[in-house]
Design an enzyme around this catalytic site. Structure first.
Site, PDB file in Angstrom:
ATOM      1  N   CYS A  44      49.232  76.915  44.613  1.00  0.00           N
ATOM      2  CA  CYS A  44      48.307  77.973  45.054  1.00  0.00           C
ATOM      3  C   CYS A  44      48.271  79.180  44.130  1.00  0.00           C
ATOM      4  O   CYS A  44      47.757  80.227  44.493  1.00  0.00           O
ATOM      5  CB  CYS A  44      48.689  78.403  46.468  1.00  0.00           C
ATOM      6  SG  CYS A  44      48.662  77.038  47.641  1.00  0.00           S
ATOM      7  N   CYS A  61      58.698  74.893  44.880  1.00  0.00           N
ATOM      8  CA  CYS A  61      58.787  74.924  46.338  1.00  0.00           C
ATOM      9  C   CYS A  61      60.144  74.419  46.821  1.00  0.00           C
ATOM     10  O   CYS A  61      60.604  73.371  46.365  1.00  0.00           O
ATOM     11  CB  CYS A  61      57.672  74.073  46.918  1.00  0.00           C
ATOM     12  SG  CYS A  61      57.518  74.207  48.702  1.00  0.00           S
ATOM     13  N   CYS A  63      59.700  78.346  46.949  1.00  0.00           N
ATOM     14  CA  CYS A  63      59.787  79.374  45.909  1.00  0.00           C
ATOM     15  C   CYS A  63      60.768  80.477  46.306  1.00  0.00           C
ATOM     16  O   CYS A  63      61.204  80.561  47.457  1.00  0.00           O
ATOM     17  CB  CYS A  63      58.404  79.958  45.639  1.00  0.00           C
ATOM     18  SG  CYS A  63      57.707  80.862  47.035  1.00  0.00           S
TER      19      CYS A  63
END
EC number: 1.8.7.2
Length: 103
Positions: A44, A61, A63
């Site tokens: 994203c 991830c 994060c």
């Protein structure tokens, strides 16, 4: 990535988005980055060089902001007080395919 996401949500006490297509899209992006880069880089964000970012690890991830403050930019892991959180942290393989438009 689906099972990883479910396990991490359970361990962190977070929930998936009420709109499962958001969850599905993020999981698909994480899986693509893991295949392409060797790490589940946050899908994203914009990166000038994805491989450098994946190697650095900050945006892999979960994060650092998620691990430290439970702040998920992707809306994959949502805290109880988030207006967009769903009731659970599970998603079926069929929901992932449906949510991403894959057949």
């Amino acid at each position: 990535m689906r099972k990883f996401s479910e396990r991490y949500a359970e361990r962190s006490g977070t929930y998936f988005c009420v709109d499962k297509s958001v969850t599905a899209t993020v999981i698909q992006g994480l899986a693509a980055h893991k295949d392409e880069l060797g790490a589940p880089l946050c899908p994203c964000r914009h990166y000038d060089d994805k491989q450098i970012e994946a190697d650095t690890g900050f945006w892999n991830c979960p994060c650092v902001p998620m691990r430290e403050r439970k702040e998920c930019h992707c809306m994959l892991f949502l805290t109880e007080d988030n207006d967009f959180r769903g009731e659970d942290a599970t998603i079926t393989p069929e929901e992932v395919l449906q949510g991403t438009g894959a057949q």
